[in-house]
Design a protein around this motif. Structure first.
Motif, PDB file in Angstrom:
ATOM      1  N   UNK A 160      -4.407   1.552  -2.766  1.00  0.00           N
ATOM      2  CA  UNK A 160      -3.917   0.552  -3.701  1.00  0.00           C
ATOM      3  C   UNK A 160      -4.607   0.856  -5.029  1.00  0.00           C
ATOM      4  N   UNK A 161      -3.842   0.853  -6.106  1.00  0.00           N
ATOM      5  CA  UNK A 161      -4.410   1.128  -7.420  1.00  0.00           C
ATOM      6  C   UNK A 161      -5.304  -0.022  -7.867  1.00  0.00           C
ATOM      7  N   UNK A 162      -6.481   0.319  -8.352  1.00  0.00           N
ATOM      8  CA  UNK A 162      -7.440  -0.677  -8.844  1.00  0.00           C
ATOM      9  C   UNK A 162      -6.818  -1.519  -9.956  1.00  0.00           C
ATOM     10  N   UNK A 163      -6.161  -0.876 -10.911  1.00  0.00           N
ATOM     11  CA  UNK A 163      -5.583  -1.606 -12.048  1.00  0.00           C
ATOM     12  C   UNK A 163      -4.508  -2.589 -11.609  1.00  0.00           C
ATOM     13  N   UNK A 164      -3.732  -2.197 -10.621  1.00  0.00           N
ATOM     14  CA  UNK A 164      -2.686  -3.085 -10.099  1.00  0.00           C
ATOM     15  C   UNK A 164      -3.311  -4.343  -9.488  1.00  0.00           C
ATOM     16  N   UNK A 165      -4.352  -4.151  -8.713  1.00  0.00           N
ATOM     17  CA  UNK A 165      -5.053  -5.269  -8.089  1.00  0.00           C
ATOM     18  C   UNK A 165      -5.705  -6.161  -9.150  1.00  0.00           C
ATOM     19  N   UNK A 166      -6.361  -5.548 -10.109  1.00  0.00           N
ATOM     20  CA  UNK A 166      -7.016  -6.292 -11.178  1.00  0.00           C
ATOM     21  C   UNK A 166      -6.001  -7.107 -11.984  1.00  0.00           C
ATOM     22  N   UNK A 167      -4.860  -6.523 -12.283  1.00  0.00           N
ATOM     23  CA  UNK A 167      -3.815  -7.238 -13.033  1.00  0.00           C
ATOM     24  C   UNK A 167      -3.273  -8.432 -12.247  1.00  0.00           C
ATOM     25  N   UNK A 196       0.834  -1.200   0.000  1.00  0.00           N
ATOM     26  CA  UNK A 196       0.000   0.000   0.000  1.00  0.00           C
ATOM     27  C   UNK A 196       0.870   1.251   0.000  1.00  0.00           C
ATOM     28  N   UNK A 197       0.298   2.315  -0.545  1.00  0.00           N
ATOM     29  CA  UNK A 197       0.968   3.614  -0.545  1.00  0.00           C
ATOM     30  C   UNK A 197       0.280   4.511   0.471  1.00  0.00           C
ATOM     31  N   UNK A 198       1.061   5.205   1.256  1.00  0.00           N
ATOM     32  CA  UNK A 198       0.504   6.174   2.195  1.00  0.00           C
ATOM     33  C   UNK A 198       0.335   7.488   1.447  1.00  0.00           C
ATOM     34  N   UNK A 199      -0.906   7.998   1.418  1.00  0.00           N
ATOM     35  CA  UNK A 199      -1.174   9.232   0.690  1.00  0.00           C
ATOM     36  C   UNK A 199      -1.422  10.421   1.616  1.00  0.00           C
ATOM     37  N   UNK A 200      -1.575  10.147   2.886  1.00  0.00           N
ATOM     38  CA  UNK A 200      -1.730  11.225   3.863  1.00  0.00           C
ATOM     39  C   UNK A 200      -1.294  10.696   5.222  1.00  0.00           C
ATOM     40  N   UNK A 201      -0.568  11.511   5.941  1.00  0.00           N
ATOM     41  CA  UNK A 201      -0.135  11.147   7.281  1.00  0.00           C
ATOM     42  C   UNK A 201       0.022  12.421   8.097  1.00  0.00           C
ATOM     43  N   UNK A 202      -0.723  12.521   9.166  1.00  0.00           N
ATOM     44  CA  UNK A 202      -0.644  13.704  10.032  1.00  0.00           C
ATOM     45  C   UNK A 202      -0.515  13.225  11.478  1.00  0.00           C
ATOM     46  N   UNK A 203       0.282  13.939  12.246  1.00  0.00           N
ATOM     47  CA  UNK A 203       0.469  13.573  13.643  1.00  0.00           C
ATOM     48  C   UNK A 203       0.311  14.805  14.519  1.00  0.00           C
ATOM     49  N   UNK A 204      -0.219  14.560  15.717  1.00  0.00           N
ATOM     50  CA  UNK A 204      -0.461  15.630  16.681  1.00  0.00           C
ATOM     51  C   UNK A 204      -0.111  15.114  18.068  1.00  0.00           C
ATOM     52  N   UNK A 205       0.196  16.047  18.954  1.00  0.00           N
ATOM     53  CA  UNK A 205       0.406  15.686  20.352  1.00  0.00           C
ATOM     54  C   UNK A 205      -0.317  16.694  21.228  1.00  0.00           C
ATOM     55  N   UNK A 206      -0.976  16.176  22.265  1.00  0.00           N
ATOM     56  CA  UNK A 206      -1.700  17.035  23.201  1.00  0.00           C
ATOM     57  C   UNK A 206      -1.826  16.288  24.515  1.00  0.00           C
ATOM     58  N   UNK A 207      -1.546  16.974  25.585  1.00  0.00           N
ATOM     59  CA  UNK A 207      -1.686  16.412  26.938  1.00  0.00           C
ATOM     60  C   UNK A 207      -0.939  15.085  27.103  1.00  0.00           C
ATOM     61  N   UNK A 208       0.234  14.986  26.502  1.00  0.00           N
ATOM     62  CA  UNK A 208       1.062  13.795  26.649  1.00  0.00           C
ATOM     63  C   UNK A 208       0.631  12.614  25.800  1.00  0.00           C
ATOM     64  N   UNK A 209      -0.332  12.814  24.876  1.00  0.00           N
ATOM     65  CA  UNK A 209      -0.786  11.746  23.999  1.00  0.00           C
ATOM     66  C   UNK A 209      -0.478  12.112  22.548  1.00  0.00           C
ATOM     67  N   UNK A 210      -0.192  11.084  21.768  1.00  0.00           N
ATOM     68  CA  UNK A 210       0.080  11.262  20.347  1.00  0.00           C
ATOM     69  C   UNK A 210      -1.122  10.752  19.556  1.00  0.00           C
ATOM     70  N   UNK A 211      -1.498  11.480  18.525  1.00  0.00           N
ATOM     71  CA  UNK A 211      -2.577  11.060  17.634  1.00  0.00           C
ATOM     72  C   UNK A 211      -2.058  11.059  16.205  1.00  0.00           C
ATOM     73  N   UNK A 212      -2.299   9.963  15.500  1.00  0.00           N
ATOM     74  CA  UNK A 212      -1.896   9.832  14.101  1.00  0.00           C
ATOM     75  C   UNK A 212      -3.143   9.612  13.250  1.00  0.00           C
ATOM     76  N   UNK A 213      -3.123  10.201  12.070  1.00  0.00           N
ATOM     77  CA  UNK A 213      -4.178  10.050  11.081  1.00  0.00           C
ATOM     78  C   UNK A 213      -3.501   9.640   9.779  1.00  0.00           C
TER      79      UNK A 213
END
Length: 184
Positions: free
Chosen positions: A140-147, A118-135
């Motif tokens: 995956x390309x449809x054509x790649x899977x189909x092939x 898989x390719x990561x197309x978005x990655x954001x990270x935050x920290x608040x009150x001693x906790x880390x949050x990741x988004x």
């Protein structure tokens, strides 16, 4: 007098601070990073999003990645299952259930293999009150899977006898179009 009018205009135009979120009566609407429409599956890509929160940065990132990959796999599997059902029913293949089982197993193997690419197309990270949050959003390309599915089928002589590549691809593309339409 002119100064008072200028002050009043300046005060009204500033309008104070505006709320970052709207309250629609249902509660406050929030915006979640990496989850806008551009990160939903469409006709060219299967996509999945995930979030993770932890006091440990690495754990939060792993949780987000697992969540995104799980959502991606679920989307792919639902689509493949629908395509397989439609394809086998449309083709009226002699031993439908045997073909369907072999075909579903083959596609599951391909999906599991593709989840490692898989390719990561978005990655954001935050920290608040001693906790880390990741988004995270992955795709995956449809054509790649189909092939990859077509390649696997070409290596199985029995499946290949009952397989109509063009028919399968047409149904697959229709389902991708429906998936993209549902996301909007």
């Amino acid at each position: 007098f002119v100064g008072a009018i200028a002050f009043a205009v300046a005060l009204v135009s500033c309008g104070g601070s505006k709320p970052a979120v709207k309250d629609s009566g249902l509660g406050k609407e929030i915006s979640i990073p990496c989850s806008d429409a551009e990160f939903h599956s469409d006709q060219k890509f299967f996509r999945g999003t995930g979030t993770g929160t932890s006091q440990d940065m690495s754990t939060a990132k792993n949780k987000a990645s697992i969540d995104a990959n799980s959502n991606l796999a679920g989307s792919i599997n639902r689509t493949i299952k629908t395509v397989t059902d439609r394809y086998t029913n449309d083709r009226q293949i002699g031993e439908n259930s045997e073909f369907e089982q072999k075909f579903e197993q083959l596609t599951r193997d391909v999906v599991n293999q593709e989840l490692n690419n898989v390719s990561t197309i978005c990655s954001k990270s935050f920290t608040k009150d001693g906790k880390f949050s990741f988004y995270v959003a992955v795709e995956v390309a449809k054509d790649e899977l189909l092939n990859k599915i077509k390649d696997k089928i070409s290596k199985d002589q029995k499946l290949q006898l009952d397989y109509d590549k063009q028919k399968f691809e047409n149904i697959f593309n229709e389902e991708m179009g429906k998936l993209a339409g549902e996301q909007k």
